[in-house]
Design a protein around this motif. Structure first.
Motif, PDB file in Angstrom:
ATOM      1  N   LEU A  51      -3.846   3.154  -3.152  1.00 52.61           N
ATOM      2  CA  LEU A  51      -4.638   3.198  -4.379  1.00 52.61           C
ATOM      3  C   LEU A  51      -5.589   2.014  -4.506  1.00 52.61           C
ATOM      4  O   LEU A  51      -6.554   2.079  -5.254  1.00 52.61           O
ATOM      5  CB  LEU A  51      -3.704   3.226  -5.596  1.00 52.61           C
ATOM      6  CG  LEU A  51      -2.857   4.482  -5.734  1.00 52.61           C
ATOM      7  CD1 LEU A  51      -1.879   4.348  -6.883  1.00 52.61           C
ATOM      8  CD2 LEU A  51      -3.744   5.696  -5.939  1.00 52.61           C
ATOM      9  N   ARG A  52      -5.327   0.928  -3.803  1.00 48.67           N
ATOM     10  CA  ARG A  52      -6.213  -0.237  -3.942  1.00 48.67           C
ATOM     11  C   ARG A  52      -7.394  -0.111  -2.979  1.00 48.67           C
ATOM     12  O   ARG A  52      -7.565   0.900  -2.329  1.00 48.67           O
ATOM     13  CB  ARG A  52      -5.448  -1.529  -3.720  1.00 48.67           C
ATOM     14  CG  ARG A  52      -5.001  -1.765  -2.308  1.00 48.67           C
ATOM     15  CD  ARG A  52      -4.273  -3.084  -2.219  1.00 48.67           C
ATOM     16  NE  ARG A  52      -3.815  -3.312  -0.880  1.00 48.67           N
ATOM     17  CZ  ARG A  52      -3.706  -4.502  -0.350  1.00 48.67           C
ATOM     18  NH1 ARG A  52      -4.027  -5.554  -1.054  1.00 48.67           N
ATOM     19  NH2 ARG A  52      -3.263  -4.653   0.866  1.00 48.67           N
TER      20      ARG A  52
ATOM     21  N   ASP B 151      -9.995   0.205  -0.161  1.00 49.30           N
ATOM     22  CA  ASP B 151      -9.827   0.892   1.115  1.00 49.30           C
ATOM     23  C   ASP B 151      -9.727  -0.108   2.265  1.00 49.30           C
ATOM     24  O   ASP B 151     -10.591  -0.950   2.437  1.00 49.30           O
ATOM     25  CB  ASP B 151     -11.004   1.830   1.330  1.00 49.30           C
ATOM     26  CG  ASP B 151     -10.875   2.671   2.578  1.00 49.30           C
ATOM     27  OD1 ASP B 151      -9.783   2.711   3.161  1.00 49.30           O
ATOM     28  OD2 ASP B 151     -11.872   3.290   2.952  1.00 49.30           O
TER      29      ASP B 151
ATOM     30  N   PHE C 288       2.215   1.713  -3.613  1.00 48.74           N
ATOM     31  CA  PHE C 288       1.164   2.126  -4.535  1.00 48.74           C
ATOM     32  C   PHE C 288       0.161   3.020  -3.797  1.00 48.74           C
ATOM     33  O   PHE C 288      -0.943   2.616  -3.466  1.00 48.74           O
ATOM     34  CB  PHE C 288       0.474   0.899  -5.153  1.00 48.74           C
ATOM     35  CG  PHE C 288       1.406   0.078  -5.978  1.00 48.74           C
ATOM     36  CD1 PHE C 288       1.761   0.480  -7.251  1.00 48.74           C
ATOM     37  CD2 PHE C 288       1.961  -1.083  -5.469  1.00 48.74           C
ATOM     38  CE1 PHE C 288       2.647  -0.268  -8.016  1.00 48.74           C
ATOM     39  CE2 PHE C 288       2.840  -1.842  -6.224  1.00 48.74           C
ATOM     40  CZ  PHE C 288       3.179  -1.428  -7.499  1.00 48.74           C
ATOM     41  N   SER C 289       0.594   4.245  -3.526  1.00 52.43           N
ATOM     42  CA  SER C 289      -0.258   5.223  -2.852  1.00 52.43           C
ATOM     43  C   SER C 289      -0.142   6.561  -3.562  1.00 52.43           C
ATOM     44  O   SER C 289       0.775   6.779  -4.348  1.00 52.43           O
ATOM     45  CB  SER C 289       0.141   5.356  -1.380  1.00 52.43           C
ATOM     46  OG  SER C 289       1.454   5.844  -1.272  1.00 52.43           O
ATOM     47  N   ARG C 290      -1.079   7.425  -3.274  1.00 52.41           N
ATOM     48  CA  ARG C 290      -1.046   8.779  -3.836  1.00 52.41           C
ATOM     49  C   ARG C 290      -0.918   9.781  -2.698  1.00 52.41           C
ATOM     50  O   ARG C 290      -1.536   9.606  -1.647  1.00 52.41           O
ATOM     51  CB  ARG C 290      -2.277   9.059  -4.687  1.00 52.41           C
ATOM     52  CG  ARG C 290      -3.544   9.308  -3.919  1.00 52.41           C
ATOM     53  CD  ARG C 290      -4.734   9.593  -4.868  1.00 52.41           C
ATOM     54  NE  ARG C 290      -5.836  10.190  -4.186  1.00 52.41           N
ATOM     55  CZ  ARG C 290      -6.736   9.554  -3.460  1.00 52.41           C
ATOM     56  NH1 ARG C 290      -6.644   8.249  -3.325  1.00 52.41           N
ATOM     57  NH2 ARG C 290      -7.727  10.193  -2.878  1.00 52.41           N
TER      58      ARG C 290
ATOM     59  N   ASP D 295       0.815  -1.215   0.000  1.00 50.39           N
ATOM     60  CA  ASP D 295       0.000   0.000   0.000  1.00 50.39           C
ATOM     61  C   ASP D 295       0.849   1.265   0.000  1.00 50.39           C
ATOM     62  O   ASP D 295       0.470   2.266  -0.616  1.00 50.39           O
ATOM     63  CB  ASP D 295      -0.945   0.009   1.202  1.00 50.39           C
ATOM     64  CG  ASP D 295      -2.132  -0.929   1.014  1.00 50.39           C
ATOM     65  OD1 ASP D 295      -2.416  -1.296  -0.139  1.00 50.39           O
ATOM     66  OD2 ASP D 295      -2.770  -1.281   2.015  1.00 50.39           O
TER      67      ASP D 295
END
Length: 150
Positions: free
Chosen positions: A105-106, A108, A65-67, A62
């Motif tokens: 991003l995946r 919640d 692959f996060s914003r 996570d």
């Protein structure tokens, strides 16, 4: 362009079969693979380097692959998409202080991270919701206020 007539499932199978054929077919001697198939070249490289694949934990996945989003701290919390997040790291911050939040991003999982310069990201979690008048909500809020005051 017309859609694939055999359906999505068959398209996936057909593409996988084409990739398998490509990966097992030797390339030309003048190619970078020097007459080896992509699969053979990969196996030789793995053997030569001792490579071992690693699978990251869900938290590391996570984080990768996060914003990022910038938020202001209010009452030892941050608000993202009308949802309140809490965590010990936020108790150490002044109201109005801007922080970078890393949102996965995946799907919640009710968590995010505060990304502070020069430090490892610290996890924050979605605050639980309570029914109006639920004493557990009052105890939860009192605990947050006590932690913030410390």
């Amino acid at each position: 362009m017309a859609p694939y007539r055999r359906g999505l499932g068959q398209l996936v199978e057909d593409v996988a079969a084409c990739v398998a054929i490509y990966n097992s077919r030797p390339q030309g001697m003048a190619s970078r693979l020097g007459g080896l198939s992509p699969k053979e070249a990969l196996e030789l490289k793995i053997e030569a380097t001792g490579f071992e694949a690693r699978t990251p934990s869900e938290d590391v996945f996570d984080l990768i692959f996060s914003r990022p989003e910038t938020r202001a701290v209010t009452q030892s919390s941050v608000k993202i998409d009308n949802r309140i997040y809490h965590g010990p790291v936020l108790h150490r911050m002044m109201p109005g202080e801007k922080v970078e939040i890393l949102l996965p991003l995946r799907n919640d999982r009710g968590q995010a991270w505060v990304n502070l310069p020069g430090r490892a990201p610290e996890r924050i979690e979605l605050a639980p919701t309570f029914a109006y008048g639920d004493r557990a909500g009052a105890r939860y809020q009192a605990g947050l206020e006590a932690a913030s005051n410390r």
